[in-house]
Write a protein that holds these residues in place. Sequence first.
Motif, short mmCIF file in Angstrom:
data_model
loop_
_atom_site.label_atom_id
_atom_site.label_comp_id
_atom_site.label_asym_id
_atom_site.label_seq_id
_atom_site.Cartn_x
_atom_site.Cartn_y
_atom_site.Cartn_z
N PHE A 27 -6.38 -3.75 -3.94
CA PHE A 27 -5.36 -4.73 -3.56
C PHE A 27 -5.98 -6.13 -3.54
O PHE A 27 -7.14 -6.31 -3.17
N ASP A 82 0.80 -1.23 0.00
CA ASP A 82 0.00 0.00 0.00
C ASP A 82 0.83 1.27 0.00
O ASP A 82 0.52 2.23 -0.72
N GLY A 113 -1.38 -4.83 -6.51
CA GLY A 113 -1.97 -3.53 -6.23
C GLY A 113 -2.17 -2.76 -7.52
O GLY A 113 -1.27 -2.70 -8.36
#
Length: 628
Positions: free
Chosen positions: A39, A17, A48
Amino acid sequence: MCGIAGIVATHPERPLDASLTRMVQVQAHRGPDGQGCWFGEIGHNQIGLGSVRLAIQDLSDAGRQPMASPSGRQVLVYNGEVYNYLELRRELEGLGVQFRSRCDTEVVLHALQVWGEGAFARFNGMWGLAWLDQDAGQLLLSRDRLGVKPLYWHRSDGQVLFASEIKGILAGSEHRFAVDHAVVARYLQQSQLDAQEQTFFAGIEALPPGHWARFDLRSSAGLNPSLHRYWSPPDQETQRDGIPPSFEAVRETFMDSVRLRLRSDVPVGVLLSGGLDSSAIAVATQHATGRSADLHLLSIVSDDPRYSEAPFIDRMAAHLGTAARTSRVRLTAHEAFALLDRVTWFNDEPPGGLSTVAHYLLMQRAKDLGVTVILCGQGADELLCGYLKYWGFYLQSLYRRGHWLAALKVLGDLTRQGTVIRQFRVSEAKRYLPGMLRPAEIDIRGRRLKESHSPLQIGLGRAGVVARQLADLCRLSVPALLHYEDRMSMALAREIRVPFLDYRLVTLLLPLAPHWKLRDGWSKWVFRKAMEPYLPKEITWRRDKQPFVIPQSEWLKSELHSRVRALLDNELLTSACGLVDQPALQRRYAAFCRQPPDRGPISFKDIFHPIALELWMRRFESYLQLDA
């Protein structure tokens, strides 16, 4: 229109992230209307996908990305426009597909679900996209036929990063990148940009246009993709005989290309230079929208009468009528130089000239006016032999085939029409000349560039004129022009559309025998004849049209002289890294300043490119692994 980013990592040491967020945020200028991330996981791979959105079709939140299918099993991030999305939507609805929005993104998503990679051949548009099919366990990356929209990737042990801009990969990676010496050498010695998949950052490459790549995330191949070509431009010369091509077919295909590119839920404008190509786009736009509709015309003009297009812009605006609204940008030497740092950041690579700065300012004006979509004439010169060099290639081809009388006739036509001879410049022509005919040059290569780096074949070589046009379209000219137009427009969240690069028009015009393009002393002959009924004669048959230019050579010698000298007389990063011989560059600049205007063997690019390379290295130094 958007910017996209993605990461696929096998057994990553940390969550994706933070890296993906940096990749998305560094491209935020491409999409001020929203951003998002998705994700997931397939096999041992963490995935992602991220996007920033510039809303063009369906301005509601229904068009936000990443976009998932109703089942949630397919996910799309997509940068671009598929102009025939309405026709594709009707076809998909006939197959039972139901839509939740009016945007082309959802059409692209469902087209991929229904037709898989076969959808790419059905699209008429520009795109760089990533489509994840969790049921099939695969990720597809794709780029449009001619690479109008960018898509870069970097593959290293255990992960793949991809993004619309190189800086997206730089932001997501945790290491520095070496400078690619071969790319630098071609830039400095041959004035070539984007002529190969490799970039100035070693290990970051462009996905080839007209291709798609598949990652089988459940197989042992994992992050080693299979690469597939779905389209190739025509490379066989056609209509060599005396039957002329259909002017109506040329005109109607062009008009339809413009019509499709006017599809938008935001205001549309046209870049107008006063020449044939942009004037044709303007009149086709008016033809499609109606004479009473507002038509935004954006232009760059110079205060120097040698370079000013203002009289021809005025003539074309008058021809279009009172609904045409013109807006002009003027650029000064010091303003251009001051903006180079900002422009270089958005461009990701050294710019080819100060005209890149002018384009940035033009996009700023478009933003101020609220014009989000802009049509331009890029690609016409390559399709229609518009550059002066094509006359040289044509004469060389005729001579090689023993058609000496035809070559003499061509020379006579050029002399009679006065369209080419007076515009010839040794400094610009020298890179296309055989080695024995090139003027002696001051070698500015540093020690690292004197190693063996293969130069590109940029002359005619053994190819014919059509094959040389194809090289310009795919490698030597159009990719660099598309690069800076995309980066400068998207820096200000504007979208550039290029009607001349509609694949139908490319298929029709590119393979035409050169005598239909270079005829009676005129370049672009077939297109001039096709558009003649719609344009003023002084635009259609203009003799003195020059490329989009600003007096940048004179600026380097005069207004910018002290700034250039200050730069070259102090320590250069490019010299310390062995890319440039600084004393030799100083001597080259001194010789350039002694040349009379528009004469001599040293071109503007011979001076500007090493300067731009230096400024690029300083701007991206924190991302580079520099060797002394």
